[in-house]
Every structure is written in structure tokens, then in C-alpha cells.
Write a protein that holds these residues in place. Structure first.
Motif, short mmCIF file in Angstrom:
data_model
loop_
_atom_site.label_atom_id
_atom_site.label_comp_id
_atom_site.label_asym_id
_atom_site.label_seq_id
_atom_site.Cartn_x
_atom_site.Cartn_y
_atom_site.Cartn_z
N GLN A 177 38.26 33.45 38.56
CA GLN A 177 37.85 34.22 37.40
C GLN A 177 38.91 35.26 37.13
O GLN A 177 39.35 35.94 38.04
CB GLN A 177 36.52 34.92 37.65
CG GLN A 177 35.38 33.99 37.92
CD GLN A 177 34.13 34.75 38.35
OE1 GLN A 177 34.14 35.95 38.44
NE2 GLN A 177 33.07 34.02 38.59
N GLY A 178 39.31 35.39 35.92
CA GLY A 178 40.30 36.40 35.57
C GLY A 178 41.71 35.97 35.92
O GLY A 178 41.96 34.89 36.42
N ASP A 179 42.60 36.82 35.65
CA ASP A 179 44.03 36.61 35.84
C ASP A 179 44.39 36.94 37.29
O ASP A 179 44.11 38.03 37.78
CB ASP A 179 44.76 37.53 34.86
CG ASP A 179 46.26 37.47 34.99
OD1 ASP A 179 46.78 36.47 35.50
OD2 ASP A 179 46.90 38.45 34.58
N ARG A 180 45.05 35.99 37.98
CA ARG A 180 45.42 36.20 39.39
C ARG A 180 46.31 37.43 39.54
O ARG A 180 46.21 38.15 40.52
CB ARG A 180 46.14 34.97 39.94
CG ARG A 180 45.20 33.89 40.39
CD ARG A 180 45.93 32.66 40.90
NE ARG A 180 46.84 32.89 42.00
CZ ARG A 180 46.52 32.84 43.29
NH1 ARG A 180 45.28 32.57 43.64
NH2 ARG A 180 47.42 33.04 44.22
N HIS A 181 47.18 37.66 38.58
CA HIS A 181 48.07 38.81 38.67
C HIS A 181 47.27 40.11 38.60
O HIS A 181 47.51 41.03 39.37
CB HIS A 181 49.11 38.76 37.55
CG HIS A 181 50.15 39.83 37.68
ND1 HIS A 181 50.04 41.03 37.00
CD2 HIS A 181 51.28 39.90 38.41
CE1 HIS A 181 51.07 41.78 37.31
NE2 HIS A 181 51.84 41.13 38.17
#
Length: 84
Positions: free
Chosen positions: A20-24
């Protein structure tokens, strides 16, 4: 470990597992939490240290702009005078 910190770290790890969401963004949030632990002299669990190291290899070290740099905008610290 502080129960609130443990809950925040658990949420971050759950987000990473579920992608979920951006890994960065998740890495930056994890780094912020771990840096907070270090600032208070708390030990960082080895598994979280390894995860932080792995993500840093993936994304590279975080970029930190020095607001005192001659290339930085004195208003907001962005390099090159900021946008526009």
C-alpha cells in the motif's frame, strides 16, 4: 519499546507487506521513525536496521539540502532558488 512507536512501526511494515502506498514514502517514514529512536538513544532492532539498509540501497541515501548553501533559496531552502 514504546507502545506508540511499536504501533507506528507495525503499521509501516504492514503497509510495505501489502504494497500500500509508495515504497519510497514508506522508506522515508521508516527512516524518520528509526532516526527518532536513535536520537533518544533507543536501540534499533536488527531486522528494522536491515530493512532500512536494504531500502537505502534501493533508493540511495536521502537527499538533504543545506539551507545555508549558496545555491539554496533563503526563503525555503530549495536548491537553485526554488520553483519559478
Amino acid at each position: 519499546m514504546d507502545p506508540h512507536l511499536e504501533a507506528r512501526l507495525s503499521l509501516l511494515l504492514t503497509e510495505m507487506e501489502g504494497e500500500q502506498g509508495d515504497r519510497h514514502e514508506i522508506w522515508m517514514r521508516l527512516k524518520q521513525e528509526l532516526d527518532g529512536m536513535r536520537a533518544f538513544g533507543m536501540p534499533v532492532p536488527e531486522d528494522l536496521q536491515r530493512l532500512e539498509d536494504e531500502l537505502e540501497r534501493e533508493f540511495g541515501p536521502p537527499v538533504v539540502f543545506d539551507a545555508e548553501s549558496e545555491d539554496a533559496d533563503p526563503e525555503d531552502g530549495t536548491p537553485g532558488g526554488g520553483p519559478g
